[in-house]
Design an enzyme around this catalytic site. Structure first.
Site, short mmCIF file in Angstrom:
data_model
loop_
_atom_site.label_atom_id
_atom_site.label_comp_id
_atom_site.label_asym_id
_atom_site.label_seq_id
_atom_site.Cartn_x
_atom_site.Cartn_y
_atom_site.Cartn_z
N ASN A 1 5.92 -8.05 7.75
CA ASN A 1 5.22 -6.78 7.95
C ASN A 1 5.60 -5.81 6.82
OD1 ASN A 1 3.63 -5.07 9.78
ND2 ASN A 1 5.53 -3.94 10.16
N ASP B 1 -2.57 4.46 10.97
CA ASP B 1 -2.82 5.88 11.15
C ASP B 1 -3.40 6.39 9.85
OD1 ASP B 1 -0.42 5.90 9.66
OD2 ASP B 1 0.79 6.66 11.32
N GLU C 1 9.26 -4.68 5.61
CA GLU C 1 9.38 -3.82 4.43
C GLU C 1 10.44 -4.29 3.44
OE1 GLU C 1 9.85 0.19 5.91
OE2 GLU C 1 8.05 0.04 7.14
N GLU D 1 0.18 -0.88 12.04
CA GLU D 1 0.70 0.48 12.26
C GLU D 1 -0.33 1.52 11.81
OE1 GLU D 1 4.64 1.00 10.58
OE2 GLU D 1 5.28 -0.98 11.25
N HIS E 1 -0.75 2.62 6.86
CA HIS E 1 -0.56 4.07 6.94
C HIS E 1 -1.36 4.67 5.79
CE1 HIS E 1 2.55 3.69 9.99
NE2 HIS E 1 3.21 2.84 9.23
#
Ligand code: G2I
Length: 672
Positions: A208, A275, A165, A273, A245
């Protein structure tokens, strides 16, 4: 298998009389091999060479519902918080690997991959780091953190999120302000990747980030420019993690474009990740399909197991509800993962499979996954000589059972390696295969005859057939491949034993390899049309001194190449078993050394790490996890896995009574 003190070797078998005239009737009712579907996420992803993982929290590992799903469904894990800076190096120079190790060792013992998350991130960063203002100090601190952590997890972590990030949200396309950027400048990312490569050259190094899924977003473009620049200048980077996400709408319509554009730069891409708010079935399916459609999208990780485990639990974004039940999105995900399985099996080109094998190997071993299960009528000391295929969503393992009373065969099946230890053992002496000396099985599917073959040693080279690999009672009585031991073997066997028969076919011929515990690898051949009859022209295919070319030979076709791979088990100067390897361009060709010495072995205790504890010094008789299951014995070129037998290094006594167990090696130096 080693036949020292084996019973009944020289006993003439009446079955030999039945052998050569046998005709095999094709079976009509076998499931079409390319229609296979697995029943768990990890197993289904594995059919296309991908992983399906989840974030794991150490604090939940005591919850049986949680670990039950974890071990059933997932073949990769990412520690959710346990490898972050504020856990691992909360105060300068003092490292706490406990929670990370808990997850890492658990995964290793179950054959699950591990993603390392994360080395350099502006969040979950202790204040002693974020308050540093001196560039040299911060550089030293950052590089030391990367080096110490990666050293600790060397050989255990498949891919590291080296930097997390680092780019800003919004329209700038630039890096965000953080202590790293502000004190070290934008070059900190490059510096971190270079340190990471030298700390653990075998781990994949990933950048990432979130909100880099929509191709036209400034943030996506900023990361893309950085990766392009890194690749152009040779800065080490292997993968880009797209966190994913998502809101209830799921991935942006350009998601697959983004994945393929990154991949085209020469990096793997991974969904790291995942979701999705309210977990709509279509949103999950679209996300998974985008990955399946990009060859270099190597795996998907969801960020938690049950909705109640999620950092966004209020949005119910995961695949299992808080009771651990599968949600509708689970099914759409599983179905979407099956999308390219057929293509993979029919040999569609995949960049993963085109690379040649390396000339040296490193491995990480699981713990002992499969142990004997003696029952009232089977007093078994060791389980040995495994053969394995992955078919119809399950691993099917055949192995020898050993005790001082002799050898026979056992069959077990399970959907994931985490289930291997609890699988039921079906003893094949109770089937038409019968009691008495049967050992060292090899299993494959004959696509012409639509029959499974089990090849094994009985003193002769024998086989049984079965239309349904899942039915242990379906095997036919043993038949022999030869009327008697071929003359050339009689002439060369000396005091050895005729063992470890192995069949492999190309499009024209089938070959039967065998060993003699006396330095010789033999090869006979017949045509594909005549198989299993007509094996003739037995020759010495390879030879060396007795212990250097002992037994347990495997021969495979390497997927996407013109190479065949030969493995032979040797006995090292330390008395321990290990494997040597050779390649050839045809099955009847001559074998050139690949990793064939004791100092550069294919697999020996010296090139295997044991994250879950060193339970064996022998890497002995076993079999590769193949890319398919038919008579061509095709293996992937990448990320090899080998199911082997090992034993307690301190065990001794009667050879037949040794406590052999089965473990799984996973190649840790795969470059593709
Ligand atoms: O924020 C979602 C993810 C975004 N990408 C990087 C990931 O590492 C990040 O994961 C989350 C974890 O899922 C949370 O569990 O990172 C959060 C921290 O930024 C994690 O939250 C933290 C809480 O902030 C702490 O108060 C808590 O002690 O979780 C800790 C352990 O439960």
């Amino acid at each position: 298998m080693n036949p020292l003190k084996r019973l009944g070797r020289r006993r003439a078998s009446v079955l030999a009389l039945l052998a050569v005239t046998t005709l095999v009737t094709p079976a009509a009712a076998t499931a079409a091999p390319d229609a296979v579907r697995a029943s768990t996420l990890g197993a289904q992803a594995a059919q296309s060479g991908r992983y399906f993982g989840t974030a794991v929290a150490a604090g939940r590992l005591g919850d049986g519902t949680y670990t039950g799903i974890l071990d059933r469904e997932f073949n990769s894990v990412t520690p959710e918080n346990e490898m972050k800076w504020d856990t691992i190096e909360r105060s300068r120079g003092s490292f706490n690997f406990g929670p990370g190790d808990q997850i890492a060792n658990r995964a290793a013992a179950r054959g699950q991959r591990l993603r390392g998350h994360t080395l350099v991130w502006h969040q979950q960063l202790p204040s002693w780091v974020s308050s540093i203002r001196d560039a040299n100090t911060l550089r030293g601190v950052m590089n030391n953190h990367i080096t110490q952590v990666m050293n600790h997890y060397k050989g255990k972590v498949y891919a590291w999120d080296v930097v997390n990030e680092a780019f800003a949200d919004g329209g700038s396309g630039q890096m965000r302000s953080s202590v790293f950027r502000d004190v070290l400048g934008t070059g900190f990312i490059e510096e971190a990747f270079r340190s990471a490569r030298s700390a653990d050259p075998s781990a994949k190094l990933c950048y990432n980030d979130y909100n880099i899924e929509n191709w036209s977003d400034a943030k996506t473009q900023g990361v893309y420019r950085m990766v392009r620049d890194f690749k152009a200048r040779g800065v080490p980077i292997d993968c880009v993690g797209l966190q994913s996400h998502f809101g209830a709408g799921g991935p942006p319509s350009s998601f697959q474009t983004t994945l393929s554009n990154f991949a085209a730069l020469g990096v793997d891409v991974q969904i790291t990740e995942l979701d999705i708010a309210q977990a709509p079935t279509a949103a999950y399916a679209n996300t998974v399909r985008a990955c399946m459609n990009v060859a270099r999208c190597t795996g998907i990780t969801v960020w938690g197991i049950r909705d109640s485990d999620s950092w966004r639990s209020g949005e119910n974004p995961l695949l299992f509800d808080r009771n651990g039940n599968k949600k509708p999105a689970y099914q759409s995900t599983l179905t979407a993962l099956g999308g390219s399985a057929a293509a993979q099996r029919t040999g569609a080109p995949s960049p993963r499979s085109t690379a040649a094998l390396p000339s040296s190997f490193r491995w990480s071993s699981s713990g002992a996954l499969i142990a004997p299960k003696p029952d009232a009528t089977h007093n078994i000391a060791g389980i040995k000589d495994p053969s394995v295929v992955y078919y119809n969503g399950k691993y099917h393992v055949f192995a020898s059972t050993a005790s001082s009373a002799g050898y026979n065969l056992v069959y077990l099946s399970f959907s994931d390696w985490s289930q291997a230890g609890s699988a039921t053992h079906h003893y094949l002496d109770r089937t038409a295969i019968g009691a008495g000396y049967r050992a060292a099985p090899q299993v494959f599917y004959n696509t012409q005859q639509r029959l499974w073959y089990l090849v094994y040693q009985t003193g002769n080279a024998s086989y049984s057939t079965n239309p349904d690999i899942g039915n242990p009672n379906g095997w036919s009585a043993p038949r022999n491949f030869y009327s008697s031991m071929p003359d050339i073997i009689k002439q060369n066997i000396g005091n050895g034993y005729w063992v470890d028969m192995w069949v492999i076919c190309d499009s024209a011929n089938c070959y039967l390899f065998s060993s003699d515990d006396n330095g010789h690898l033999y090869r006979s051949q017949t045509t594909v049309g005549q198989f299993p009859n007509g094996f003739t022209n037995t020759v010495i295919a390879a030879q060396d001194s007795k212990f250097a070319m002992f037994e347990a030979s495997n021969v495979y076709k390497v997927q996407g190449s013109n190479q065949y791979l030969l493995l032979v088990e040797a006995i090292g100067s330390d008395g321990r078993r290990y494997f040597r390897s050779w390649t050839a361009s045809s099955l009847a060709g001559s074998w050139s050394p690949l990793a064939a010495s004791e100092s550069n072995p294919f697999a020996k205790s010296s090139n295997v790490t044991f994250p879950a504890g060193t339970w064996t010094r022998d890497i002995s008789h076993g079999e590769m996890i193949r890319a398919g299951y038919d008579q061509t014995l095709t293996i992937p070129a990448c990320r090899l896995q080998y199911l082997y037998q090992g034993k307690d290094p301190n065990a001794g006594g009667d050879y037949n009574n040794l406590p052999w167990r089965l473990g799984l090696l996973t190649q840790s130096n795969s470059t593709c």
